[in-house]
Design a protein around this motif. Structure first.
Motif, PDB file in Angstrom:
ATOM      1  N   PRO A 171      -4.427 123.324  42.311  1.00  0.00           N
ATOM      2  CA  PRO A 171      -3.413 124.160  42.959  1.00  0.00           C
ATOM      3  C   PRO A 171      -3.925 124.810  44.236  1.00  0.00           C
ATOM      4  N   HIS A 172      -3.007 125.012  45.171  1.00  0.00           N
ATOM      5  CA  HIS A 172      -3.289 125.769  46.385  1.00  0.00           C
ATOM      6  C   HIS A 172      -2.454 127.040  46.328  1.00  0.00           C
ATOM      7  N   LEU A 173      -2.476 127.840  47.374  1.00  0.00           N
ATOM      8  CA  LEU A 173      -1.791 129.129  47.315  1.00  0.00           C
ATOM      9  C   LEU A 173      -0.281 128.977  47.171  1.00  0.00           C
ATOM     10  N   GLY A 174       0.295 127.918  47.720  1.00  0.00           N
ATOM     11  CA  GLY A 174       1.720 127.691  47.522  1.00  0.00           C
ATOM     12  C   GLY A 174       2.044 127.447  46.057  1.00  0.00           C
ATOM     13  N   THR A 175       1.181 126.689  45.378  1.00  0.00           N
ATOM     14  CA  THR A 175       1.357 126.449  43.945  1.00  0.00           C
ATOM     15  C   THR A 175       1.233 127.753  43.168  1.00  0.00           C
ATOM     16  N   VAL A 176       0.229 128.546  43.523  1.00  0.00           N
ATOM     17  CA  VAL A 176       0.047 129.845  42.871  1.00  0.00           C
ATOM     18  C   VAL A 176       1.294 130.699  43.050  1.00  0.00           C
ATOM     19  N   GLY A 177       1.873 130.656  44.253  1.00  0.00           N
ATOM     20  CA  GLY A 177       3.091 131.418  44.505  1.00  0.00           C
ATOM     21  C   GLY A 177       4.219 131.016  43.580  1.00  0.00           C
ATOM     22  N   GLN A 178       4.352 129.712  43.308  1.00  0.00           N
ATOM     23  CA  GLN A 178       5.382 129.254  42.380  1.00  0.00           C
ATOM     24  C   GLN A 178       5.146 129.802  40.974  1.00  0.00           C
ATOM     25  N   VAL A 179       3.902 129.726  40.512  1.00  0.00           N
ATOM     26  CA  VAL A 179       3.592 130.200  39.162  1.00  0.00           C
ATOM     27  C   VAL A 179       3.852 131.704  39.054  1.00  0.00           C
ATOM     28  N   LEU A 180       3.381 132.469  40.038  1.00  0.00           N
ATOM     29  CA  LEU A 180       3.562 133.922  39.987  1.00  0.00           C
ATOM     30  C   LEU A 180       5.033 134.308  40.123  1.00  0.00           C
ATOM     31  N   GLY A 187       9.043 124.518  39.225  1.00  0.00           N
ATOM     32  CA  GLY A 187       7.905 123.730  38.800  1.00  0.00           C
ATOM     33  C   GLY A 187       6.962 123.445  39.940  1.00  0.00           C
ATOM     34  N   VAL A 188       5.957 122.636  39.642  1.00  0.00           N
ATOM     35  CA  VAL A 188       4.952 122.277  40.637  1.00  0.00           C
ATOM     36  C   VAL A 188       4.648 120.795  40.531  1.00  0.00           C
ATOM     37  N   GLY A 189       4.350 120.194  41.688  1.00  0.00           N
ATOM     38  CA  GLY A 189       3.830 118.846  41.704  1.00  0.00           C
ATOM     39  C   GLY A 189       2.341 118.878  41.410  1.00  0.00           C
ATOM     40  N   MET A 190       1.773 117.728  41.139  1.00  0.00           N
ATOM     41  CA  MET A 190       0.361 117.667  40.758  1.00  0.00           C
ATOM     42  C   MET A 190      -0.374 116.649  41.613  1.00  0.00           C
ATOM     43  N   THR A 191      -0.561 116.973  42.877  1.00  0.00           N
ATOM     44  CA  THR A 191      -1.331 116.092  43.746  1.00  0.00           C
ATOM     45  C   THR A 191      -2.821 116.399  43.673  1.00  0.00           C
ATOM     46  N   ARG A 200      -1.332 123.943  32.786  1.00  0.00           N
ATOM     47  CA  ARG A 200      -0.715 124.730  31.718  1.00  0.00           C
ATOM     48  C   ARG A 200      -1.603 125.918  31.347  1.00  0.00           C
ATOM     49  N   GLU A 201      -2.900 125.667  31.195  1.00  0.00           N
ATOM     50  CA  GLU A 201      -3.832 126.743  30.863  1.00  0.00           C
ATOM     51  C   GLU A 201      -3.840 127.818  31.951  1.00  0.00           C
ATOM     52  N   PHE A 202      -3.813 127.387  33.201  1.00  0.00           N
ATOM     53  CA  PHE A 202      -3.842 128.343  34.310  1.00  0.00           C
ATOM     54  C   PHE A 202      -2.577 129.192  34.330  1.00  0.00           C
ATOM     55  N   ALA A 203      -1.417 128.567  34.148  1.00  0.00           N
ATOM     56  CA  ALA A 203      -0.156 129.314  34.152  1.00  0.00           C
ATOM     57  C   ALA A 203      -0.142 130.370  33.052  1.00  0.00           C
ATOM     58  N   LEU A 204      -0.634 130.015  31.881  1.00  0.00           N
ATOM     59  CA  LEU A 204      -0.704 130.983  30.785  1.00  0.00           C
ATOM     60  C   LEU A 204      -1.679 132.110  31.123  1.00  0.00           C
ATOM     61  N   ASP A 205      -2.784 131.762  31.751  1.00  0.00           N
ATOM     62  CA  ASP A 205      -3.816 132.752  32.060  1.00  0.00           C
ATOM     63  C   ASP A 205      -3.338 133.795  33.063  1.00  0.00           C
ATOM     64  N   VAL A 206      -2.476 133.389  34.011  1.00  0.00           N
ATOM     65  CA  VAL A 206      -2.010 134.350  35.016  1.00  0.00           C
ATOM     66  C   VAL A 206      -0.732 135.063  34.595  1.00  0.00           C
ATOM     67  N   GLY A 207      -0.263 134.811  33.366  1.00  0.00           N
ATOM     68  CA  GLY A 207       0.796 135.663  32.846  1.00  0.00           C
ATOM     69  C   GLY A 207       2.091 135.020  32.421  1.00  0.00           C
ATOM     70  N   PHE A 208       2.224 133.687  32.514  1.00  0.00           N
ATOM     71  CA  PHE A 208       3.476 133.081  32.055  1.00  0.00           C
ATOM     72  C   PHE A 208       3.544 133.192  30.534  1.00  0.00           C
ATOM     73  N   ASP A 209       4.693 133.668  30.034  1.00  0.00           N
ATOM     74  CA  ASP A 209       4.871 133.907  28.605  1.00  0.00           C
ATOM     75  C   ASP A 209       5.722 132.794  27.995  1.00  0.00           C
ATOM     76  N   PRO A 210       5.129 131.886  27.214  1.00  0.00           N
ATOM     77  CA  PRO A 210       5.901 130.776  26.640  1.00  0.00           C
ATOM     78  C   PRO A 210       6.920 131.227  25.601  1.00  0.00           C
ATOM     79  N   LYS A 211       6.808 132.471  25.119  1.00  0.00           N
ATOM     80  CA  LYS A 211       7.786 132.979  24.166  1.00  0.00           C
ATOM     81  C   LYS A 211       9.061 133.447  24.867  1.00  0.00           C
ATOM     82  N   ARG A 212       8.974 133.658  26.179  1.00  0.00           N
ATOM     83  CA  ARG A 212      10.129 134.137  26.940  1.00  0.00           C
ATOM     84  C   ARG A 212      10.646 133.084  27.913  1.00  0.00           C
ATOM     85  N   GLY A 213      10.129 131.887  27.820  1.00  0.00           N
ATOM     86  CA  GLY A 213      10.551 130.816  28.710  1.00  0.00           C
ATOM     87  C   GLY A 213       9.961 129.502  28.255  1.00  0.00           C
ATOM     88  N   VAL A 214      10.142 128.483  29.064  1.00  0.00           N
ATOM     89  CA  VAL A 214       9.656 127.139  28.744  1.00  0.00           C
ATOM     90  C   VAL A 214       8.614 126.738  29.775  1.00  0.00           C
TER      91      VAL A 214
END
Length: 296
Positions: free
Chosen positions: A10-19, A3-7, A58-72
């Motif tokens: 997102p910065h590049l470290g956050t992007v790395g977590q999502v990817l 997951g990610v914190g929300m201070t 949430r919108e950003f994670a979906l946009d870069v490829g996270f699939d909610p049908k294959r995970g939470v």
């Protein structure tokens, strides 16, 4: 479980977590990605601002490829079943009584501060200037926030039938893995807990960590010309292990291993081809920034 914190944005470290979550899904793993929205709220952030920021994440994670049908992909506020687990495990949440192991103290950190961790601590202390989290908070809120973090990690074992959870976080949060094991051992929870931690990326300007909080990183709310200038002026060819640009390429990109090997060689050589590679990566980060900014 990651997951990610929300201070803030997102910065590049956050992007790395999502990817990383996207890649783990592609490898066939069940991924639970938690947007830790209640953490800043418990710290005093405005609730409506937190909710809007969480929706943008949430919108950003979906946009870069996270699939909610294959995970939470979830926030803490929306996961009422995890809150229920937290309440059921609350009688066992007593970190001051948990047994230490031989290698790490009760907070999960090494007993002796390293030169790197000291440099990071001093950097944040020098940069501390208050925040927009000036709303009400309390010791109870802090305790509940920690309890909920534990439930985020233990819920798959306790209530969803999983036999193992892999906690995937930055190495600066490595202490959460043994901390979660101690919570598991104290509670009626069975199953294995492993840790998979990404390395820390050195920051621009010879800082020990890439962080937007100290002006040493790249935030996705930054203007395109500023992002391009940051990478163009890095001048970090020669030693890939000390190059913020190359380390960011490893953490926050979709490069395959063969391409990263090539980029590592270019960085070591430090010639015109490396300048071109930095420019191409800056364009990729600009595209990510535009995707984030489109969530407004």
């Amino acid at each position: 479980c990651m997951g990610v914190g929300m201070t803030g944005p997102p910065h590049l470290g956050t992007v790395g977590q999502v990817l990383t979550g996207v890649e783990l899904q592609a490898a066939g793993l069940d991924v639970q990605f938690v947007i830790a929205d209640l953490e800043p709220y418990h710290g005093g952030a405005d609730l409506e601002r937190v909710r809007r920021l969480a929706e943008r994440y949430r919108e950003f994670a979906l946009d870069v490829g996270f699939d909610p049908k294959r995970g939470v992909l979830r926030t803490q506020e929306a996961a009422r079943e995890v809150m229920h687990t937290a309440e059921l495990l609350a009688p066992y949440y007593a970190p001051e009584r948990w047994d230490d192991d031989d290698e790490e103290d009760s907070d999960g950190d090494d007993g002796e501060e390293t030169a790197w961790s000291r440099a990071v601590r001093e950097l944040y202390e020098d940069a501390a200037d208050g925040s927009d989290s000036d709303g009400p908070t309390s010791e109870a809120a802090s305790t509940h926030s920690a309890l909920l973090h534990g439930a985020d990690f233990l819920h798959p074992l306790y209530a969803q039938g999983y036999e193992q959870v892999v906690v995937t976080l930055g190495v600066d949060e490595h202490g959460l893995t043994p901390w979660s094991r101690r919570f598991r051992d104290a509670a009626p929870v069975e199953g294995a807990i492993a840790g998979l931690h990404t390395r820390m990326v050195s920051g621009f300007g010879n800082t020990p960590k890439m962080s937007k909080s100290v002006g040493a990183g790249v935030s996705l709310d930054t203007k395109p010309e500023v992002i391009r200038d940051r990478f163009a002026s890095a001048g970090d060819g020669g030693d890939p292990s000390a190059s913020p640009t190359f380390q960011a390429m490893c953490l926050a990109s979709r490069y395959e291993s063969g391409e990263l090997d090539r980029l590592e060689r270019l960085c070591a050589e430090g010639g015109g081809a490396w300048v071109d590679a930095r420019r191409a990566y800056a364009d990729y980060v600009v595209e990510l920034a535009e995707r984030w900014q489109s969530t407004k």
